[in-house]
Write a protein that holds these residues in place. Structure first.
Motif, mmCIF file in Angstrom:
data_model
loop_
_atom_site.group_PDB
_atom_site.id
_atom_site.type_symbol
_atom_site.label_atom_id
_atom_site.label_comp_id
_atom_site.label_asym_id
_atom_site.label_seq_id
_atom_site.Cartn_x
_atom_site.Cartn_y
_atom_site.Cartn_z
ATOM 1 N N GLY A 238 0.806 -1.212 0.000
ATOM 2 C CA GLY A 238 0.000 0.000 0.000
ATOM 3 C C GLY A 238 0.836 1.258 0.000
ATOM 4 O O GLY A 238 2.070 1.239 0.146
ATOM 5 N N LEU A 239 0.160 2.375 -0.156
ATOM 6 C CA LEU A 239 0.837 3.668 -0.236
ATOM 7 C C LEU A 239 1.586 4.006 1.055
ATOM 8 O O LEU A 239 2.520 4.807 1.042
ATOM 9 C CB LEU A 239 -0.185 4.758 -0.553
ATOM 10 N N ASP A 240 1.176 3.377 2.168
ATOM 11 C CA ASP A 240 1.869 3.614 3.440
ATOM 12 C C ASP A 240 2.884 2.518 3.742
ATOM 13 O O ASP A 240 3.448 2.485 4.838
ATOM 14 C CB ASP A 240 0.856 3.710 4.584
ATOM 15 N N GLY A 241 3.125 1.609 2.765
ATOM 16 C CA GLY A 241 4.086 0.528 2.967
ATOM 17 C C GLY A 241 3.497 -0.731 3.551
ATOM 18 O O GLY A 241 4.222 -1.722 3.723
ATOM 19 N N SER A 242 2.202 -0.728 3.874
ATOM 20 C CA SER A 242 1.573 -1.909 4.466
ATOM 21 C C SER A 242 1.272 -2.956 3.399
ATOM 22 O O SER A 242 1.129 -2.639 2.219
ATOM 23 C CB SER A 242 0.279 -1.508 5.166
ATOM 24 N N ASN A 243 1.194 -4.213 3.819
ATOM 25 C CA ASN A 243 0.835 -5.298 2.916
ATOM 26 C C ASN A 243 -0.680 -5.434 2.854
ATOM 27 O O ASN A 243 -1.351 -5.499 3.904
ATOM 28 C CB ASN A 243 1.451 -6.613 3.389
ATOM 29 N N GLN A 244 -1.232 -5.473 1.656
ATOM 30 C CA GLN A 244 -2.670 -5.462 1.474
ATOM 31 C C GLN A 244 -3.082 -6.479 0.404
ATOM 32 O O GLN A 244 -2.262 -6.884 -0.432
ATOM 33 C CB GLN A 244 -3.140 -4.067 1.017
ATOM 34 N N GLU A 245 -4.340 -6.876 0.455
ATOM 35 C CA GLU A 245 -4.937 -7.665 -0.615
ATOM 36 C C GLU A 245 -6.325 -7.119 -0.902
ATOM 37 O O GLU A 245 -7.000 -6.588 -0.011
ATOM 38 C CB GLU A 245 -5.056 -9.142 -0.241
ATOM 39 N N LEU A 246 -6.746 -7.242 -2.157
ATOM 40 C CA LEU A 246 -8.134 -6.955 -2.487
ATOM 41 C C LEU A 246 -8.601 -7.950 -3.538
ATOM 42 O O LEU A 246 -7.803 -8.503 -4.293
ATOM 43 C CB LEU A 246 -8.331 -5.504 -2.953
ATOM 44 N N ARG A 247 -9.885 -8.184 -3.531
ATOM 45 C CA ARG A 247 -10.482 -9.033 -4.553
ATOM 46 C C ARG A 247 -11.417 -8.171 -5.386
ATOM 47 O O ARG A 247 -12.299 -7.505 -4.851
ATOM 48 C CB ARG A 247 -11.262 -10.187 -3.916
ATOM 49 N N GLU A 248 -11.192 -8.188 -6.696
ATOM 50 C CA GLU A 248 -11.970 -7.330 -7.589
ATOM 51 C C GLU A 248 -12.586 -8.172 -8.695
ATOM 52 O O GLU A 248 -11.942 -9.034 -9.285
ATOM 53 C CB GLU A 248 -11.070 -6.246 -8.193
ATOM 54 N N GLN A 249 -13.840 -7.895 -8.975
ATOM 55 C CA GLN A 249 -14.593 -8.646 -9.969
ATOM 56 C C GLN A 249 -14.410 -8.045 -11.357
ATOM 57 O O GLN A 249 -14.389 -6.829 -11.531
ATOM 58 C CB GLN A 249 -16.078 -8.628 -9.588
ATOM 59 N N TRP A 250 -14.269 -8.916 -12.356
ATOM 60 C CA TRP A 250 -14.272 -8.456 -13.745
ATOM 61 C C TRP A 250 -15.643 -7.903 -14.100
ATOM 62 O O TRP A 250 -16.674 -8.481 -13.741
ATOM 63 C CB TRP A 250 -13.951 -9.610 -14.698
ATOM 64 N N LYS A 251 -15.655 -6.793 -14.812
ATOM 65 C CA LYS A 251 -16.894 -6.208 -15.313
ATOM 66 C C LYS A 251 -16.811 -6.118 -16.838
ATOM 67 O O LYS A 251 -15.729 -6.111 -17.432
ATOM 68 C CB LYS A 251 -17.102 -4.802 -14.737
ATOM 69 N N VAL A 252 -17.977 -6.026 -17.463
ATOM 70 C CA VAL A 252 -18.060 -5.920 -18.922
ATOM 71 C C VAL A 252 -18.869 -4.679 -19.265
ATOM 72 O O VAL A 252 -19.932 -4.432 -18.685
ATOM 73 C CB VAL A 252 -18.717 -7.168 -19.540
ATOM 74 N N ALA A 253 -18.356 -3.878 -20.204
ATOM 75 C CA ALA A 253 -19.043 -2.658 -20.641
ATOM 76 C C ALA A 253 -18.869 -2.509 -22.155
ATOM 77 O O ALA A 253 -18.089 -3.222 -22.788
ATOM 78 C CB ALA A 253 -18.494 -1.437 -19.913
ATOM 79 N N THR A 254 -19.606 -1.570 -22.709
ATOM 80 C CA THR A 254 -19.524 -1.278 -24.143
ATOM 81 C C THR A 254 -18.386 -0.310 -24.414
ATOM 82 O O THR A 254 -18.235 0.692 -23.719
ATOM 83 C CB THR A 254 -20.847 -0.680 -24.647
ATOM 84 N N ASN A 255 -17.587 -0.614 -25.418
ATOM 85 C CA ASN A 255 -16.453 0.239 -25.774
ATOM 86 C C ASN A 255 -16.910 1.387 -26.672
ATOM 87 O O ASN A 255 -18.005 1.353 -27.252
ATOM 88 C CB ASN A 255 -15.385 -0.600 -26.500
ATOM 89 N N LEU A 256 -16.032 2.399 -26.807
ATOM 90 C CA LEU A 256 -16.267 3.459 -27.781
ATOM 91 C C LEU A 256 -16.189 2.877 -29.189
ATOM 92 O O LEU A 256 -15.481 1.900 -29.427
ATOM 93 C CB LEU A 256 -15.231 4.565 -27.619
ATOM 94 N N PRO A 257 -16.859 3.485 -30.163
ATOM 95 C CA PRO A 257 -16.866 2.921 -31.522
ATOM 96 C C PRO A 257 -15.532 3.126 -32.220
ATOM 97 O O PRO A 257 -14.803 4.082 -31.931
ATOM 98 C CB PRO A 257 -17.981 3.716 -32.216
ATOM 99 N N PRO A 258 -15.192 2.251 -33.185
ATOM 100 C CA PRO A 258 -13.968 2.443 -33.965
ATOM 101 C C PRO A 258 -14.120 3.593 -34.941
ATOM 102 O O PRO A 258 -15.233 4.025 -35.253
ATOM 103 C CB PRO A 258 -13.804 1.100 -34.698
ATOM 104 N N MET A 259 -12.980 4.073 -35.453
ATOM 105 C CA MET A 259 -12.986 5.180 -36.394
ATOM 106 C C MET A 259 -13.440 4.741 -37.777
ATOM 107 O O MET A 259 -14.153 5.456 -38.469
ATOM 108 C CB MET A 259 -11.569 5.782 -36.486
#
Length: 667
Positions: A238-259
């Protein structure tokens, strides 16, 4: 968006962390929270291909790789792969399956993606059908790699993986830019990056690692299979030097269109050199992290604004905020111009070139840093039209070749006399003779017209440094190769090579359309419409180097930088400060040239005022005819007789007999 699970290294959730987790709200500046869904929920709606549709996809993949794919001999030789045999085996197994016994659809997509990834060519892809097309799977943060500074800890080769961006509003204990990731799902982070890179292989080791790192947190589902895991467990300091863990879920969203619609029969779609993976990720990063640009472009990628606008206060306003960022940078060696090119994916390459010229003219003229990191390419003309503006030398566009097959010959025959559209005439004669000569490839001819690559000449006369990395690909690889081959300036790489993608790329849809347009359609066309919005892409014409390395392919070899800089923590967290200092030092060591012309036409007499710096001779041409050669010891004025308005005046400047600058003026 769901909340991450935060834990200490012992796995016990702290009361403070639990309180923060329950209380915090995360909002994205550009991603619609209501539209982003957990990966498992998204995958529930996927999986509608029938067995016959899968067989069709395999058959068409065999067609493209066997008849259109220009790099197949190279890939078989360099990487010891056999994608055609893998497809044949897959097809044979499908003959023994029924709709009831066929494998799950995700396994079919995984196998198809694996076969295409095996050739280590980011131009040649299996593109997943709906609902994957146009979607991105993401985690709400970015990770980038840096090294200890030279001399800190010995050799400056110790790697660190830092959080560098988070989605607006995202919070976790002691988490944010500067937190150091140590493990990914329990695997040491460097090993996790390497393993992930092997799945999404680039053309060389540097590209493998770059792709592996980027794909840890961001995956365009049209080109990469969905993550196997529903969530990831991240271990970090972590930013303070501590050891940390987190669990984060994958999300799905719509992307911007191609050119560009890459399936359309248009000049733009046929002239693309685009790493679709990088292009998708670039648009996704903009959607996730750069709201200001999205708003300026009104959701249209690489849009050209009616009036210049600045994204940040120190930037030079630009009409293409999704394409360029221009600013002055103060380095330890002086103040220079920094011009970032995010993409070459534009519709109008001349407008691209002209905006580059305009921005460079507004920056300091004593040195320019052109930065193409992370640029996956786009319109080949855009890059090769721009090279002339930084050198007095005449630009020779890189030539390209088709592989010699009956199907490529058929396509070129249909479009050999089509100057107003997709003109394949320059390659037809050699393909037509290939059966008799046994030639493996067509003649090498440039895609970019040489006149267009030289029509305005040099506009920036200061020294130039080009910054590259391993994610440079396709049209940007071509641009970088041209920069090196014409000896425009020093290439400073943050990796040991570019991505090494040297080709023009076409889609299955474009190939099919080329045999149907102009009417009447070819009744013998082997291309069959693909189901459910699936698509295939293939490197159709390979690019070759010019200059001292003339004839050397760009694919797999790439462009090695003249100098290398390992990114530091200060680079990642403080605006590339060490990288720009290194570039500034390279610029400061080079001479600054200047060649100014002032003209005045009185009747038919043209008075030309010449003022120059670090130039000892100027040769004058009028409409390409030599007029005068003058030694320079200071400002000079000469008269040229019998000149009419509209004539083209060119001055070439020399230092010790070497051409070092050029300037053009229309009278």
């Amino acid at each position: 968006m769901s909340q991450p699970r935060t834990m200490t290294r012992t796995g016990k959730k702290t009361a403070a962390a639990a309180k923060k987790t329950a209380a915090r709200r995360r909002t994205s500046a550009a991603v619609d929270e209501a539209a982003a869904v957990p990966l498992p929920d998204f995958l529930e709606a996927a999986g509608t291909l029938t067995l016959d549709q899968r067989r069709l996809l395999v058959d068409q993949a065999l067609l493209l790789l066997g008849e259109n794919y220009v790099h197949l001999p190279l890939k078989v030789a360099m990487h010891a792969v056999n994608p055609l045999q893998r497809l044949r085996v897959l097809r044979a197994r499908m003959e023994r399956q029924t709709d009831d016994t066929m494998q799950e659809e995700w396994m079919f997509h995984r196998e198809m993606s694996s076969i295409f990834h095996s050739v280590r060519d980011l131009h040649t892809n299996y593109l997943l059908p709906v609902p994957f097309a146009g979607k991105i799977a993401f985690l709400p943060f970015m990770i980038e790699k840096c090294y200890d500074p030279e001399g800190a800890g010995g050799a400056g080769d110790t790697e660190h993986y830092l959080i560098t961006r988070t989605i607006t509003g995202y919070q976790a204990p002691q988490f944010g830019p500067g937190a150091e990731v140590t493990h990914w799902n329990g695997t040491p982070i460097a090993r996790a990056v390497a393993l992930n890179g092997a799945l999404f292989a680039g053309s060389n080791d540097a590209a493998n690692l770059a792709r592996g790192l980027e794909s840890l947190t961001l995956r365009p589902l049209v080109i990469q299979s969905p993550p196997d895991e529903d969530w990831v467990t991240l271990t970090y300091v972590g930013l303070d030097g501590s050891n940390q863990e987190l669990r984060e879920q994958w999300k799905v969203a719509t992307n911007l269109p191609p050119m560009t619609d890459l399936d359309a029969v248009s000049e733009s779609s046929a002239l693309m050199g685009l790493d679709l993976d990088s292009d998708e990720k670039s648009r996704a990063k903009k959607a996730l992290y750069v709201r200001d640009v999205v708003e300026l472009e009104r959701g249209q990628s690489s849009a050209e604004l009616a009036a210049p606008a600045a994204v940040a206060g120190a930037d030079v306003p630009t009409t293409m905020p999704g394409v360029f960022r221009a600013r002055e940078v103060v380095t330890s060696s002086g103040t220079f111009g920094h011009l970032r090119i995010f993409t070459f994916s534009v519709q109008d390459p001349v407008a691209f070139r002209d905006e580059f010229v305009r921005l460079a003219a507004m920056l300091p003229q004593n040195g320019l840093i052109v930065d193409v990191r992370d640029n996956g390419g786009g319109h080949i003309y855009a890059g090769e039209f721009t090279l002339q503006t930084m050198t007095p030398r005449r630009i020779s566009p890189e030539p390209v070749q088709f592989i010699s097959t009956p199907l490529n010959l058929k396509i070129c025959r249909r479009h050999k006399d089509n100057p107003s559209g997709i003109d394949l005439g320059p390659w037809f004669d050699s393909l037509d003779l290939a059966i008799e000569t046994g030639a493996q490839y067509s003649a090498a001819k440039p895609i970019t017209p040489e006149d267009g690559a030289n029509d305005i000449g040099q506009t920036y006369h200061g020294p130039v440094v080009l910054i590259t990395d391993a994610r440079v690909y396709s049209a940007t690889d071509i641009f970088t190769a041209g920069f090196a081959d014409h000896e425009i300036g020093t290439i400073l790489g943050v990796d040991d090579n570019t991505g090494a993608g040297g080709a023009n790329v076409w889609t299955h849809g474009l190939l099919a359309s080329l045999l149907n347009e102009p009417p009447p359609p070819d009744e013998t066309s082997p291309y069959i419409a693909l189901p459910n919005g699936a698509n295939l892409r293939v490197a159709i014409r390979r690019t070759l180097r010019v200059g001292k390395l003339a004839g050397t392919p760009v694919e797999d070899l790439g462009v090695k930088p003249h100098e290398t800089h390992r990114m530091t923590k200060a680079d990642l967290l403080d605006g590339n400060v060490d990288l720009l200092n290194r570039a500034g030092a390279l610029l400061a060591a080079q001479p600054v040239r200047r060649l100014d012309l002032k003209t005045s036409l009185s009747g038919t007499t043209l008075t030309v005022g010449i003022d120059a710096q670090s130039i000892d001779r100027v040769d004058i041409y009028l409409d390409e005819r030599p007029i005068s050669s003058e030694d320079l010891t200071g400002p000079l004025s000469i008269d040229i007789l019998e000149v009419t308005a509209g004539a083209l005046l060119r001055a070439d400047g020399y230092a010790s007999g070497t051409l070092v600058a050029s300037r053009r003026v229309t009278v």
